[in-house]
Design an enzyme around this catalytic site. Structure first.
Site, PDB file in Angstrom:
ATOM      1  CB  ALA B  16      -6.149  -1.362  -3.550  1.00 25.38           C
ATOM      2  N   GLY B  17      -7.347   1.346  -2.557  1.00 23.91           N
ATOM      3  CA  GLY B  17      -8.474   2.278  -2.585  1.00 23.91           C
ATOM      4  C   GLY B  17      -8.047   3.705  -2.874  1.00 23.91           C
ATOM      5  CD  GLN B 236       2.464 -15.049   2.003  1.00 28.06           C
ATOM      6  OE1 GLN B 236       2.461 -13.842   2.164  1.00 28.06           O
ATOM      7  NE2 GLN B 236       3.037 -15.626   0.964  1.00 28.06           N
ATOM      8  CG  HIS B 238       5.412 -13.153   7.274  1.00 28.02           C
ATOM      9  ND1 HIS B 238       6.592 -13.311   7.965  1.00 28.02           N
ATOM     10  CD2 HIS B 238       5.638 -12.174   6.366  1.00 28.02           C
ATOM     11  CE1 HIS B 238       7.481 -12.451   7.489  1.00 28.02           C
ATOM     12  NE2 HIS B 238       6.938 -11.756   6.514  1.00 28.02           N
ATOM     13  CG  LEU B 248       5.397  -8.347   9.416  1.00 23.90           C
ATOM     14  CD1 LEU B 248       5.516  -9.736   8.823  1.00 23.90           C
ATOM     15  CD2 LEU B 248       4.834  -7.388   8.376  1.00 23.90           C
ATOM     16  CB  THR B 250      10.002  -6.778   7.810  1.00 24.65           C
ATOM     17  OG1 THR B 250      10.210  -6.881   6.395  1.00 24.65           O
ATOM     18  CG2 THR B 250      11.305  -6.283   8.434  1.00 24.65           C
ATOM     19  CD  GLU B 251      10.099 -12.584   2.661  1.00 21.40           C
ATOM     20  OE1 GLU B 251       8.919 -12.822   2.952  1.00 21.40           O
ATOM     21  OE2 GLU B 251      10.550 -12.753   1.531  1.00 21.40           O
ATOM     22  CB  SER B 404       0.976  -7.658  -0.949  1.00 18.17           C
ATOM     23  OG  SER B 404       1.800  -7.140   0.058  1.00 18.17           O
TER      24      SER B 404
END
Lengths: 234, 585
Positions: B16-17, B236, B238, B248, B250-251, B404
């Site tokens: 985002a930044g 959330q 995961h 994580l 990954t999904e 996201s």
């Protein structure tokens, strides 16, 4: 199991020269060197300084020298080192700031210098993707996994001796863009790197290949670029 | 004190930044402040992909994407924001491709797309191929591409600068005070526009995918400045974090065909989501796993088996997928499973458990990224936010995977454009002396802290108890217990000891400061969760097991009063195309 961690300590404000300090930690199976540093900081000496963030091998913050080899502390299982004493040093070749944190500005400066972005005078069509075959993607696939941890450049004797040398990480990035089928910057980058502080400072010592936690094999990319320089000239 | 003047100050250098910086820097002088080096930002840890209805491999369109996002949000997502996300997503992907992002490709050379949880064709009919990816390090390649574009454009970065104070007076944001971590000392960054892109708050939990840096600092700075936080109770989990450390997996593993198995080897998802099975949304899948564990069907370690202790994980099994395919499309999880679980995913299952992953709540913003300070959507002049720290709200009560990376990039771009539009009309405002003094006083307090409480122990206690009392399943009794624990920890937090007095790279002060943030905003999570007497998305109350649209189809806004108390207000959800319905998968 009790292990001794012999850790490089340096604080510019203390007036003391750099020295090693020993910490004894009860290490359990599954704990990484980063976990151990965290335990030391939490319960033995809060002043210990090191960088860390993701703790899963993708951010590149915690590269350091562990028993003489550049590694990511977060993916190094402490017991698997199989030594009763684990020696932890900052990455060599860079100026220590404090303890295990080094000044990486020269490293980033080299990265910026090789034009680390797509160069293409023909603007792509708006609202459409450019095609690239899976085979062409495969050519750059390994190099795009670089996390800029600086393990490779820090392991390179040519870099130790010549601080103007671009170093393996920046050269891998030059390779990554130059061999992307969407890029037209190869010539520009080669003109910049065809000198004794560029490609030719690589003497194929190949420490970088062992140091890379992502198994990128920088020497291969550097050799591709060297060959291109020669091809273009002769 | 050194004073910098930059027209635009962006806090955080993730997707985002950096994406916002590229837009704003076209017209203004931009500085990006980050507590870690930009390429270390946690956006880089996103693995599976970035959602966009390109339809490269099926008959996808943006309306399906919007519907899935709204349904996934358990109807708490604002539908104007979801519509923008779904409509603009393809353009954002093409733009990333044009910048040089190296995506995996289909045989004919198009951007490859894979299945992901909750993403469907034709309003829930069957899984859609919507997640654009680069093997399983999609966030990494997006982050590096944007960082490198910032280098090209000459964006100014201040790396290893921790923002310690947000300067807002008379509803106008005037800049920030930041701490130079490497050299010590505070510096004022005066700005016409300040944007938060400072990431999520997963470090409030013990088992988390989040980086050490994800301590929600930006959110707490706004809270302390008297500004609200939105929907903080929605955290959330995961479904697939590596057992015991939460890293994580990954999904995308399930997108590529992985099974979830309980101790009987049963694909238990058939009892929870018969149509989508393992590709159900994350809230549902995480609850299913937790239910299996709670009801005694969790897998056991050899030690647990020997001692007759019930198992507390389930298996993620990829052994039926060809090793060549796994190495091609999921190389990172090969390494992660080996390094952190000692498992070869091509041959054996990986033990996994749900892990705190994403912060749906955050800084309230409108669809243009302007910070809003009340239920009437009144913007704060000169203040903006995007990415995980922000609450637009695209994701409502539960975010879909791959939304996201898209949200951060897309709303980073939108916010950057808003800033570029606004900057000519914003003026340089004075920085009140009392703000500078307050920041100095805060920092001095940490340097002089010589109490007996241990920062790491307080943090661990918070994280452990948040898992137990404010995790996947919640109830009033546990939540009230947790509120008491947080109050106690806040009290003990005033008696910490900090040994390190150095100016240079004082990470002990840094960790103490981060603990202060965690302890402060965690109270908001818990209070929001106590008050919300329903189950919606990631907020599952065993004492209020159903969704209650009549009472609770609204966003929580939380304020901290000058005396420290948390006050709640509520704000309506924007509903345009899709009326709330029961969620079935």
């Amino acid at each position: 199991m009790n292990l001794t961690f012999k850790i490089y300590r340096f604080n510019p404000e203390s007036g003391q020269p750099p020295h090693y300090q020993d910490f004894t930690v009860d290490v359990k199976k599954g704990e990484t060197v980063l976990d151990v540093l965290g335990e030391i900081k939490a319960h033995q000496d809060g002043t210990l300084v090191y960088r860390r963030s993701c703790r899963s091998g993708i951010c590149g913050s915690c590269a350091m020298q562990i028993n003489g080899l550049n590694k990511l502390a977060c993916e190094t299982q402490a017991l698997e080192l199989q030594t009763a004493t684990v020696v932890v040093d900052p990455l060599p070749g860079f100026k220590p700031i404090r303890d295990l944190a080094v000044d990486l500005e020269p490293f980033y400066e080299k990265l910026r210098s090789i034009l680390p972005y797509l160069i293409n005078p023909d603007p792509p069509e708006t609202d459409k993707e450019r095609y690239q075959s899976p085979e062409d993607f495969a050519k750059i696939e390994i190099s795009i996994s670089c996390i800029l941890c600086a393990s490779c450049t820090s392991s390179c004797p040519s870099f130790w001796a010549d601080k103007s040398y671009a170093g393996p990480a920046a050269l891998v990035k030059a390779f990554r863009y130059s061999y992307d089928t969407r890029d037209a910057g190869l010539r520009e980058r080669l003109d910049m790197l065809d000198n004794k502080h560029g490609l030719w400072r690589c003497h194929t010592i190949m420490n970088c290949n062992d140091a890379c936690p992502k198994k990128i094999f920088p020497t291969e990319g550097i050799s591709f670029l060297k060959r291109k320089v020669v091809e273009n000239k002769y | 004190m050194m004073v910098h003047n930059h027209e635009v100050v962006i806090i955080g250098a993730g997707l985002a930044g950096t994406r916002a910086a590229l837009e704003a820097a076209k017209v203004a002088d931009v500085a990006v402040l980050s507590k870690i080096f930009p390429s270390r930002s946690h956006s880089g840890a996103a693995q599976g992909g970035m959602a966009a209805a390109l339809g490269n491999l099926d008959d996808d369109n943006w309306e399906y994407h919007m519907f899935d996002t709204v349904k996934g949000s358990d109807y708490l997502g604002d539908q104007d924001a979801a519509e923008i996300l779904a409509k603009e997503a393809p353009e954002v992907i093409y733009e990333m491709e044009h910048m040089g992002a190296p995506f995996s490709r289909t045989p004919e050379g198009k951007i490859a797309q894979r299945k992901f949880g909750g993403h469907t064709l034709n309003f829930g009919e069957k899984p859609a191929l919507r997640a654009c990816y680069s093997a399983d390090y999609t966030g990494h390649i997006l982050l590096h591409t944007l960082f490198e574009q910032c280098i090209k454009q000459g964006v100014r970065f201040y790396s290893e600068y921790q923002v310690v104070h947000l300067i807002v007076k008379d509803d106008i944001c005037r800049g920030v005070v930041a701490w130079d971590i490497r050299n010590g000392g505070l510096q004022v960054f005066r700005a016409k526009a300040v944007m938060f892109a400072s990431g999520g708050y997963g470090r409030a939990y013990r088992i988390t995918t989040n980086a050490h840096a994800n301590t929600g600092d930006g959110l707490d700075l706004a809270l302390r400045a008297g500004l609200p936080l939105e929907d903080m109770e929605f955290v959330q989990f995961h479904p697939t974090g590596i057992y015991r450390n939460g890293i994580l997996m990954t999904e995308g593993a399930r997108g590529e065909g992985a099974y979830l198995l309980n101790k009987d080897g049963e694909r238990f998802m058939k009892r929870y989501a018969p149509t989508l099975m393992e590709l159900a949304p994350r809230d549902l899948t995480a609850r299913a796993i937790q239910t299996e564990i709670n009801e005694g069907r969790g897998c056991q370690t050899p030690e647990q088996k020997a001692q007759g202790i019930p198992g507390d994980f389930v298996d993620l099994d990829l052994s039926h997928v060809s090793e060549a395919k796994l190495r091609a499309v999921l190389p990172q999880i090969f390494d992660l499973a080996r390094n952190f679980a000692g498992v070869n995913v091509a041959k054996e299952p990986t033990p996994i458990q749900p892990t705190a992953h994403y912060s749906m709540g955050g800084l309230p913003v409108n669809v243009d990224g302007q910070f809003i300070r009340d239920a009437k959507n009144t913007p704060v002049r000169g203040l903006y936010a995007a990415g995980e720290c922000a609450c637009v709200s695209v994701h409502g009560a539960n975010r879909l995977g791959c939304n996201s990376t898209q949200d951060a990039t897309l709303n980073g771009r939108r916010t950057g454009r808003t800033i570029a539009r606004d900057v000519p009309h914003l003026s340089w405002e004075d920085v009140p002396a009392e703000d500078v003094k307050a920041a100095e006083k805060d920092l001095d307090w940490y340097y002089q802290a010589n109490g007996s409480e241990n920062v790491a122990d307080l943090r661990t206690r918070l994280q452990d108890t948040m898992m137990v009392n404010c995790g996947i399943y919640r109830n009033e009794k546990d939540l009230k217990t947790q509120l008491g624990i947080i109050k106690e920890l806040q009290g003990r937090g005033k008696k910490i000891g900090v040994k390190d007095k150095s100016k240079c790279f004082n990470s002990e002060v840094m960790e103490a400061m981060e603990l202060g943030h965690l302890l402060n905003f965690s109270e908001v999570i818990v209070i929001g969760a106590i008050e919300r007497q329903e189950s919606r998305g990631a907020h599952a109350r065993t004492d209020f097991p159903t969704r209650d649209d009549a009472k609770w189809l609204k966003h929580t806004l939380a304020y901290q009063e000058p005396d420290g108390r948390i006050r709640l207000d509520y704000k309506p959800v924007t509903i345009t195309r899709f009326q709330p319905k029961e969620r079935k998968y």
